[in-house]
Design a protein around this motif. Structure first.
Motif, PDB file in Angstrom:
ATOM      1  N   ASN A   1       0.844  -1.197   0.000  1.00 23.72           N
ATOM      2  CA  ASN A   1       0.000   0.000   0.000  1.00 23.72           C
ATOM      3  C   ASN A   1       0.877   1.242   0.000  1.00 23.72           C
ATOM      4  OD1 ASN A   1      -2.748  -0.981   0.184  1.00 23.72           O
ATOM      5  ND2 ASN A   1      -2.180  -1.756   2.196  1.00 23.72           N
ATOM      6  N   GLY A   2       0.543   2.201  -0.844  1.00 23.57           N
ATOM      7  CA  GLY A   2       1.240   3.481  -0.807  1.00 23.57           C
ATOM      8  C   GLY A   2       2.263   3.642  -1.900  1.00 23.57           C
ATOM      9  N   ASN A   3       3.214   4.506  -1.644  1.00 20.96           N
ATOM     10  CA  ASN A   3       4.258   4.856  -2.595  1.00 20.96           C
ATOM     11  C   ASN A   3       5.339   3.788  -2.555  1.00 20.96           C
ATOM     12  OD1 ASN A   3       6.347   5.957  -4.053  1.00 20.96           O
ATOM     13  ND2 ASN A   3       6.721   7.631  -2.655  1.00 20.96           N
ATOM     14  N   ASP A   4       5.230   2.808  -3.412  1.00 21.00           N
ATOM     15  CA  ASP A   4       6.232   1.749  -3.471  1.00 21.00           C
ATOM     16  C   ASP A   4       7.519   2.301  -4.082  1.00 21.00           C
ATOM     17  OD1 ASP A   4       7.371  -0.740  -3.270  1.00 21.00           O
ATOM     18  OD2 ASP A   4       6.395  -1.535  -5.042  1.00 21.00           O
ATOM     19  N   VAL A   5       7.424   2.936  -5.232  1.00 18.19           N
ATOM     20  CA  VAL A   5       8.582   3.589  -5.848  1.00 18.19           C
ATOM     21  C   VAL A   5       8.074   4.546  -6.937  1.00 18.19           C
ATOM     22  CG1 VAL A   5       9.027   1.762  -7.555  1.00 18.19           C
ATOM     23  CG2 VAL A   5      10.893   3.238  -6.842  1.00 18.19           C
ATOM     24  N   GLN A   6       8.570   5.751  -6.927  1.00 10.79           N
ATOM     25  CA  GLN A   6       8.253   6.757  -7.948  1.00 10.79           C
ATOM     26  C   GLN A   6       9.567   7.374  -8.400  1.00 10.79           C
ATOM     27  OE1 GLN A   6       5.246   7.631  -9.334  1.00 10.79           O
ATOM     28  NE2 GLN A   6       4.455   5.904  -8.187  1.00 10.79           N
ATOM     29  N   PHE A   7      10.040   7.020  -9.581  1.00 11.11           N
ATOM     30  CA  PHE A   7      11.308   7.554 -10.062  1.00 11.11           C
ATOM     31  C   PHE A   7      11.090   8.886 -10.772  1.00 11.11           C
ATOM     32  CE2 PHE A   7      12.783   3.098  -9.775  1.00 11.11           C
ATOM     33  CZ  PHE A   7      13.892   3.331  -8.981  1.00 11.11           C
ATOM     34  N   THR A   8      11.852   9.879 -10.344  1.00 11.12           N
ATOM     35  CA  THR A   8      11.829  11.197 -10.979  1.00 11.12           C
ATOM     36  C   THR A   8      13.234  11.526 -11.459  1.00 11.12           C
ATOM     37  OG1 THR A   8      12.267  12.348  -8.893  1.00 11.12           O
ATOM     38  CG2 THR A   8       9.951  12.004  -9.495  1.00 11.12           C
ATOM     39  N   MET A   9      13.303  12.483 -12.401  1.00 14.14           N
ATOM     40  CA  MET A   9      14.585  12.912 -12.946  1.00 14.14           C
ATOM     41  C   MET A   9      14.616  14.436 -12.931  1.00 14.14           C
ATOM     42  SD  MET A   9      16.197  12.084 -16.692  1.00 14.14           S
ATOM     43  CE  MET A   9      17.197  10.671 -16.288  1.00 14.14           C
ATOM     44  N   PRO A  10      15.734  15.020 -12.471  1.00 14.71           N
ATOM     45  CA  PRO A  10      15.838  16.481 -12.482  1.00 14.71           C
ATOM     46  C   PRO A  10      15.547  17.044 -13.872  1.00 14.71           C
ATOM     47  CG  PRO A  10      17.685  15.516 -11.282  1.00 14.71           C
ATOM     48  CD  PRO A  10      16.934  14.389 -11.939  1.00 14.71           C
ATOM     49  N   GLY A  11      14.676  18.040 -13.920  1.00  8.40           N
ATOM     50  CA  GLY A  11      14.329  18.684 -15.177  1.00  8.40           C
ATOM     51  C   GLY A  11      13.294  17.944 -16.004  1.00  8.40           C
ATOM     52  N   VAL A  12      12.907  16.736 -15.577  1.00 12.31           N
ATOM     53  CA  VAL A  12      11.949  15.920 -16.325  1.00 12.31           C
ATOM     54  C   VAL A  12      10.685  15.677 -15.501  1.00 12.31           C
ATOM     55  CG1 VAL A  12      11.544  13.662 -17.393  1.00 12.31           C
ATOM     56  CG2 VAL A  12      13.756  14.798 -17.669  1.00 12.31           C
ATOM     57  N   GLY A  13      10.842  15.375 -14.222  1.00 10.24           N
ATOM     58  CA  GLY A  13       9.718  14.994 -13.370  1.00 10.24           C
ATOM     59  C   GLY A  13       9.592  13.489 -13.287  1.00 10.24           C
ATOM     60  N   ARG A  14       8.363  13.006 -13.085  1.00 11.89           N
ATOM     61  CA  ARG A  14       8.124  11.573 -12.932  1.00 11.89           C
ATOM     62  C   ARG A  14       8.430  10.830 -14.232  1.00 11.89           C
ATOM     63  NH1 ARG A  14       4.775   7.564 -13.952  1.00 11.89           N
ATOM     64  NH2 ARG A  14       4.438   5.988 -12.368  1.00 11.89           N
ATOM     65  N   VAL A  15       9.188   9.732 -14.113  1.00  6.12           N
ATOM     66  CA  VAL A  15       9.538   8.906 -15.263  1.00  6.12           C
ATOM     67  C   VAL A  15       8.732   7.609 -15.243  1.00  6.12           C
ATOM     68  CG1 VAL A  15      11.403   7.622 -16.385  1.00  6.12           C
ATOM     69  CG2 VAL A  15      11.832   9.908 -15.484  1.00  6.12           C
ATOM     70  N   THR A  16       8.729   6.923 -14.111  1.00  4.50           N
ATOM     71  CA  THR A  16       7.993   5.668 -13.966  1.00  4.50           C
ATOM     72  C   THR A  16       7.891   5.344 -12.491  1.00  4.50           C
ATOM     73  OG1 THR A  16       7.805   3.391 -14.782  1.00  4.50           O
ATOM     74  CG2 THR A  16      10.013   4.141 -14.166  1.00  4.50           C
ATOM     75  N   GLY A  17       7.029   4.428 -12.143  1.00  2.26           N
ATOM     76  CA  GLY A  17       6.924   4.027 -10.744  1.00  2.26           C
ATOM     77  C   GLY A  17       5.676   3.237 -10.456  1.00  2.26           C
ATOM     78  N   GLN A  18       5.510   2.928  -9.187  1.00  2.00           N
ATOM     79  CA  GLN A  18       4.349   2.183  -8.729  1.00  2.00           C
ATOM     80  C   GLN A  18       3.796   2.880  -7.498  1.00  2.00           C
ATOM     81  OE1 GLN A  18       6.448  -1.488  -8.093  1.00  2.00           O
ATOM     82  NE2 GLN A  18       5.687  -2.345  -9.985  1.00  2.00           N
TER      83      GLN A  18
END
Length: 168
Positions: A117-134
């Motif tokens: 439950n919740g934020n398992d993984v949220q990958f972000t990149m500087p200057g891009v924002g969210r890339v992928t995640g669960q």
């Protein structure tokens, strides 16, 4: 996802089935990760280049047992936990701040149910924002005969191809 399935299978095989009655208060432990670095080799199911994985933070585990000592439930959560992936060849990096809970229910027949439950993984990149995640809710059931059933999925699916594209 394949790493999670392999990890869960190993944990399920190690812990086995258990009754539901608890004998004692749960045991709570923690592990601190400080610049815990691993190089993920190039090749399937990952990227065509090596990835450096670094994690920092605390992983908590609370284990519940039955009167006979078998495990009935395991809960995990993190505090101040970051997880990054980077390409050492070009310096590009993806960063995630983890939260949420991971719970394994161990039934007496050997069935193991995993609920995230919740934020398992949220990958972000500087200057891009969210890339992928669960994020959201994920439920997986492992049966004693080796079957696996996913009965709920995250709101957003983690895609290794997105990670590779962002880091290349």
């Amino acid at each position: 996802m394949r790493l999670r399935i392999a990890l869960v299978a190993a944990v399920a095989a190690t812990l086995g089935g258990a009754g539901m009655a608890t004998a004692a208060p749960p045991a709570t432990t923690s592990i601190d990760y400080v610049n815990d670095t691993r190089v993920v080799p190039a090749g399937a199911p990952f990227c065509d280049f090596p990835i450096v994985r670094v994690r920092d933070g605390r992983l908590w585990t609370r284990t519940y047992t039955a009167a006979d000592g078998t495990v009935t439930r395991v809960q995990r959560w993190v505090s101040a936990y970051t997880y990054s992936l980077s390409n050492p060849a070009n310096g590009k990096i993806l960063l995630a701040h983890l939260g949420g809970t991971y719970t394994e229910w161990h039934d007496s027949d050997g069935t193991v149910r995993i609920i995230v439950n919740g934020n398992d993984v949220q990958f972000t990149m500087p200057g891009v924002g969210r890339v992928t995640g669960q994020t959201g809710r994920y439920v997986e059931t492992w049966t004693p005969d080796g079957g696996v059933e996913v009965t709920a999925t995250h709101n957003a699916d983690y895609q290794m191809s997105d990670v590779c594209a962002a880091l290349s």
